[in-house]
Design an enzyme around this catalytic site. Sequence first.
Site, PDB file in Angstrom:
ATOM      1  N   PHE B 117       0.838  -1.196   0.000  1.00 15.54           N
ATOM      2  CA  PHE B 117       0.000   0.000   0.000  1.00 15.54           C
ATOM      3  C   PHE B 117       0.871   1.243   0.000  1.00 15.54           C
ATOM      4  O   PHE B 117       2.039   1.184   0.391  1.00 15.54           O
ATOM      5  CB  PHE B 117      -0.910  -0.014   1.241  1.00 15.54           C
ATOM      6  CG  PHE B 117      -2.370   0.099   0.903  1.00 15.54           C
ATOM      7  CD1 PHE B 117      -3.007  -0.921   0.234  1.00 15.54           C
ATOM      8  CD2 PHE B 117      -3.096   1.233   1.246  1.00 15.54           C
ATOM      9  CE1 PHE B 117      -4.358  -0.825  -0.084  1.00 15.54           C
ATOM     10  CE2 PHE B 117      -4.440   1.335   0.925  1.00 15.54           C
ATOM     11  CZ  PHE B 117      -5.075   0.306   0.272  1.00 15.54           C
ATOM     12  N   GLN B 231      -7.328  15.145   3.487  1.00 17.02           N
ATOM     13  CA  GLN B 231      -6.638  14.307   2.507  1.00 17.02           C
ATOM     14  C   GLN B 231      -7.441  14.183   1.215  1.00 17.02           C
ATOM     15  O   GLN B 231      -8.651  13.984   1.237  1.00 17.02           O
ATOM     16  CB  GLN B 231      -6.431  12.911   3.074  1.00 17.02           C
ATOM     17  CG  GLN B 231      -5.782  11.973   2.076  1.00 17.02           C
ATOM     18  CD  GLN B 231      -5.296  10.701   2.738  1.00 17.02           C
ATOM     19  OE1 GLN B 231      -6.060   9.803   3.012  1.00 17.02           O
ATOM     20  NE2 GLN B 231      -4.005  10.660   3.015  1.00 17.02           N
ATOM     21  N   HIS B 233      -7.707  11.801  -1.999  1.00 18.94           N
ATOM     22  CA  HIS B 233      -7.301  10.492  -2.507  1.00 18.94           C
ATOM     23  C   HIS B 233      -7.027  10.632  -4.000  1.00 18.94           C
ATOM     24  O   HIS B 233      -7.817  11.239  -4.719  1.00 18.94           O
ATOM     25  CB  HIS B 233      -8.420   9.475  -2.262  1.00 18.94           C
ATOM     26  CG  HIS B 233      -7.985   8.061  -2.461  1.00 18.94           C
ATOM     27  ND1 HIS B 233      -7.735   7.547  -3.706  1.00 18.94           N
ATOM     28  CD2 HIS B 233      -7.747   7.066  -1.576  1.00 18.94           C
ATOM     29  CE1 HIS B 233      -7.364   6.273  -3.566  1.00 18.94           C
ATOM     30  NE2 HIS B 233      -7.369   5.960  -2.285  1.00 18.94           N
ATOM     31  N   LEU B 243     -14.691   5.963  -4.842  1.00 21.33           N
ATOM     32  CA  LEU B 243     -13.305   5.610  -4.570  1.00 21.33           C
ATOM     33  C   LEU B 243     -12.846   4.402  -5.391  1.00 21.33           C
ATOM     34  O   LEU B 243     -13.514   3.375  -5.446  1.00 21.33           O
ATOM     35  CB  LEU B 243     -13.172   5.272  -3.074  1.00 21.33           C
ATOM     36  CG  LEU B 243     -11.825   4.725  -2.617  1.00 21.33           C
ATOM     37  CD1 LEU B 243     -10.748   5.781  -2.759  1.00 21.33           C
ATOM     38  CD2 LEU B 243     -11.913   4.244  -1.183  1.00 21.33           C
ATOM     39  N   GLU B 246      -6.606   2.372  -3.354  1.00 21.52           N
ATOM     40  CA  GLU B 246      -5.162   2.402  -3.533  1.00 21.52           C
ATOM     41  C   GLU B 246      -4.644   0.989  -3.807  1.00 21.52           C
ATOM     42  O   GLU B 246      -3.600   0.804  -4.420  1.00 21.52           O
ATOM     43  CB  GLU B 246      -4.536   2.944  -2.243  1.00 21.52           C
ATOM     44  CG  GLU B 246      -3.110   3.347  -2.370  1.00 21.52           C
ATOM     45  CD  GLU B 246      -2.705   4.263  -1.223  1.00 21.52           C
ATOM     46  OE1 GLU B 246      -3.425   5.239  -0.952  1.00 21.52           O
ATOM     47  OE2 GLU B 246      -1.682   3.987  -0.601  1.00 21.52           O
ATOM     48  N   ARG B 277      -0.442   9.484  -0.319  1.00 19.50           N
ATOM     49  CA  ARG B 277      -1.523  10.071  -1.108  1.00 19.50           C
ATOM     50  C   ARG B 277      -1.326  11.558  -1.392  1.00 19.50           C
ATOM     51  O   ARG B 277      -1.672  12.020  -2.473  1.00 19.50           O
ATOM     52  CB  ARG B 277      -2.839   9.859  -0.371  1.00 19.50           C
ATOM     53  CG  ARG B 277      -3.242   8.414  -0.422  1.00 19.50           C
ATOM     54  CD  ARG B 277      -4.428   8.140   0.445  1.00 19.50           C
ATOM     55  NE  ARG B 277      -4.777   6.729   0.337  1.00 19.50           N
ATOM     56  CZ  ARG B 277      -5.681   6.130   1.097  1.00 19.50           C
ATOM     57  NH1 ARG B 277      -6.319   6.820   2.013  1.00 19.50           N
ATOM     58  NH2 ARG B 277      -5.946   4.869   0.939  1.00 19.50           N
ATOM     59  N   HIS B 345     -11.106  12.874   0.721  1.00 18.09           N
ATOM     60  CA  HIS B 345     -11.206  11.477   1.157  1.00 18.09           C
ATOM     61  C   HIS B 345     -11.122  11.283   2.660  1.00 18.09           C
ATOM     62  O   HIS B 345     -11.681  10.329   3.192  1.00 18.09           O
ATOM     63  CB  HIS B 345     -10.079  10.690   0.483  1.00 18.09           C
ATOM     64  CG  HIS B 345     -10.061   9.243   0.805  1.00 18.09           C
ATOM     65  ND1 HIS B 345     -11.071   8.399   0.413  1.00 18.09           N
ATOM     66  CD2 HIS B 345      -9.179   8.482   1.506  1.00 18.09           C
ATOM     67  CE1 HIS B 345     -10.797   7.170   0.848  1.00 18.09           C
ATOM     68  NE2 HIS B 345      -9.676   7.197   1.518  1.00 18.09           N
ATOM     69  N   ARG B 380      -2.434  11.075   6.202  1.00 14.46           N
ATOM     70  CA  ARG B 380      -2.615   9.691   6.626  1.00 14.46           C
ATOM     71  C   ARG B 380      -2.127   8.743   5.538  1.00 14.46           C
ATOM     72  O   ARG B 380      -2.301   9.010   4.355  1.00 14.46           O
ATOM     73  CB  ARG B 380      -4.104   9.447   6.876  1.00 14.46           C
ATOM     74  CG  ARG B 380      -4.445   8.007   7.091  1.00 14.46           C
ATOM     75  CD  ARG B 380      -5.895   7.838   7.456  1.00 14.46           C
ATOM     76  NE  ARG B 380      -6.798   7.976   6.327  1.00 14.46           N
ATOM     77  CZ  ARG B 380      -7.044   7.012   5.424  1.00 14.46           C
ATOM     78  NH1 ARG B 380      -6.429   5.859   5.503  1.00 14.46           N
ATOM     79  NH2 ARG B 380      -7.899   7.212   4.451  1.00 14.46           N
TER      80      ARG B 380
END
Lengths: 240, 566, 129
Positions: B117, B231, B233, B243, B246, B277, B345, B380
């Site tokens: 990730f 954040q 995304h 979404l 990721e 991100r 996000h 994050r």
Amino acid sequence: MDKVIFRIKKGTPEKWEYRDYEVPVENGTTILDALYYIRDNIDRTLSFRASCRMEVCGSCAVMVNNFPRTACSTQIKTIGKKVITLEPLAGYPWIRDLVVDFDGFFKKHESVKPYLIRKDNPEGQLLQSPEQLAKYKQFTLCIKCGACLAACPVAVSDPFYLGPAALAAAYRFNADSRDQGKNLRLAVVSDAEGCWRCHFSSECSEACPKDIDPAGAIQKLKVQAAGYELKKFLHLGVKE
Amino acid sequence: MEKIEADLLILGAGLAGLRAAISAAETDKNIKIAVISKLFFLRSHSVAAEGGTAAVLYEGDSYDLHAYDTIKGSDYLADQDAVEIFVRTMPKEILDLDHWGCPWSRLPDGRIAQRPFGGHSFPRATYAADRTGFHALHTLYERMLFYENIERYQEYFVTSFIINKEGFSGLTAINMKNGEFVLFRGKALIIATGGLGRLYSFTTYSHTVTGDGAAMALKAGMQLKDMEFIQFHPTGIVPSGILITEGARGEGGYLLNNKNERFMQKYAPQKMELAPRDVVSRSMMWEIQEGRGFTGPWGPYLLLDLRHLGDAKIRERLPAIRDIAIKFNGIDPKDEPLPVRPAAHYTMGGIHADNDTSTPVKGIFTAGEASCISIHGANRLGSNSTAECLVFGDISGRNAALYVKNARMNDIDMEKVKAEENRIYVEAFKKRGDETVPLLRRELNNTMQEKVGIFRNEKDLLDALKIVKSLQERFRNVYVEDRVMEYNTNLFTYLELDNLLEVAEVVILGAIARKESRGAHYRTDYPKRDDVNWMKHTIAQKVNGEIQLSYIPVRVTKWKPEERKY
Amino acid sequence: MSFKDSLNWINIKGRHLQSGIAFILHRLTGLVILLYLYMHLTALSQLLNGGIAYRNFLSTVESPPFVVLDILLFLVIFYHGANGVRLVVQEFGIGTRKRKLFFWIMMVLGLIGWLILTYFVVESFMGGA
């Protein structure tokens, strides 16, 4: 840009009517987009449930031209009609507009003990091969939208029938290799209002937006329930 | 007015709320726990989480490595002692979910599988296909049914926190089904209401994520922390904003510009598409600004290419992504790349809380996205949010249950309750002007999207502040037109807009004040990180109707700030 | 829950041919067969009135309108039987995803069976006349 008429059952059980709304529609416009369009631009008193708009939370199932559908994932263009009738889900107590009472639905789900039952207190990972996972994986995908109950000819005639969602949930855990509570669940579902009320009309599998085939799960549950009943009948000692 | 009493109230029923309920019920079987949500529990936005949940499970990975990745990802704004608690508790949470029936994806030998990730230097995102949040939430919901001392209050819209000098005393709410006013009383409260993403117009969030918890906390005089960090995304699908996990890049997906280049080579040569991100989102926006994006009827976009993964891998690892692409865009990812653009996000900030999840108000705890214990700092990492919900949900549930044991029910200020009842049932329905909820909400969304987005500057932010202030004024001319009290969505959207306007101001004020670029907060007029002046948390609090900012230091233990390169 | 609601199963709105409609038809044909069974037993009970009365009764029901009804009854029985075999198999959880294909295979088999039987009935009727 095309126009589509939405004919929506609006009001409360005491006082209601069908009201028409004209909505512009492009490729990709969903029923949920149309509902938001109506509420933002035409009638701010329209009530409906919605949340994730990506067919995973299960909030927005409504009757679309008599078929239960999740509004967020139903493309208007694919219906191919100039007039689309929206009504609250069939077979549920109606609250208002497109909102129905889901309490009974969740109570039925709860009644089949839809959680993993272990007799021990495991430590570390409970190993499970990809093959064992595949046995129940599809039935974990239920989003509890309730469309299956609205589609089922039995469930709409008999409010006590547990219904496809709850029975599929029972099967999902019975088929999980980590579970040890199969007979506890069979004691609940092997009942006149449980899996034996299903007559395999298979409308639930037609309606399911996640294509998990709840009808198939109920039939597999029947096989388990039959074995359970037979053992009980022959006093072979059913462990619970 | 209906009155409901319980020892412990839990507001919000996503991953954090449900985890807290289970943890509290396990800690003490004799306390009465009430879980309250404006949705049916399974509708909470946690259900939309896709990619994975970070945890150290196997040889080769270590707590220190996970902590370092998280802290570096946070651009050194995370509180490092909190991060250590987080990474050390996480493996147990994965096992708990396993024991409760979560259908984790498996390795051939039967162990739980993990995938790479963004920003993580070890493949530690534990996943259940690409529906991790969905399965985790359902598992927790199902497990919750197991406990007899958890009462469920679904579809109760909480409107305010009632706090007196001794601490927490109650909640006011509307029973959505019949529109009746309800007073919840309890010894303690856990706030787990999630983020505030519906501030933005292009967002991955559910329609129902409207910052209710943060807004009510602010109104009740509580402190919010680091709210300026939002954040984005990298891969929200165009036009819906849904979404695309990721995990799609974790499994090997490419990001392409209109020259068919993997442009991340320029910005993050080592991690490529799997940089954190904030880095990927900014890179994408630069590509678009410099004319290397595609243009379509719904704005500019770039491409996420999964074709080289092959149909079998897509079906096995990314079935939900395939479903979304086909159902909402009519694209099969094995044949065509997906159009994507960064989308709002996650809210790194939230209600200020200590490492034990307690807030400065006695009897109030907070967990999940609504809280800011600050393990995410300024940015994050993917797969750390579902993890955070589990860890701090667990901790908050346990601590709250222990707190409740020795606490007593505080007296409730009925004046405040009456005032709230009046605000909802009288004031909101008074006809005043021609302004409407959707009109103001659209304006707010567009303002936030354009002026408080990925790239920020002083002029835009001041503009945005002016607009939000005027929207707050104009909100006084909005009223509820729907007179039917059963499931009155007109009333709920009215209250939600009020909440959104409340928190929008905090986000903007924090962003104006922070004159540096750190993590997700990027100021084009101050493009460098400034550790000398700005390595501190923003605290926002309402004093006499005005929002005041103050600052507290970041807790640094092992990891000294260094330049962030990927 | 009213008596009216308990008849909701018969509503064909929103039902799929191979699923809900097949189910409704199965129930209705079942009712017809049940009704016929009663009529059949009633007819047999004519024997209690002696051989001559029974023979007289038989000669009435061997007239063309009754033969047409018989052939329609066969259709009902063949539908119920063919669909019933499918249901028995499927309710063991076998091939539930292929239910539509299975339905049509059984319908074709049922129809062929019915046509063959009809042929023999008509032939024996014509021959006998």
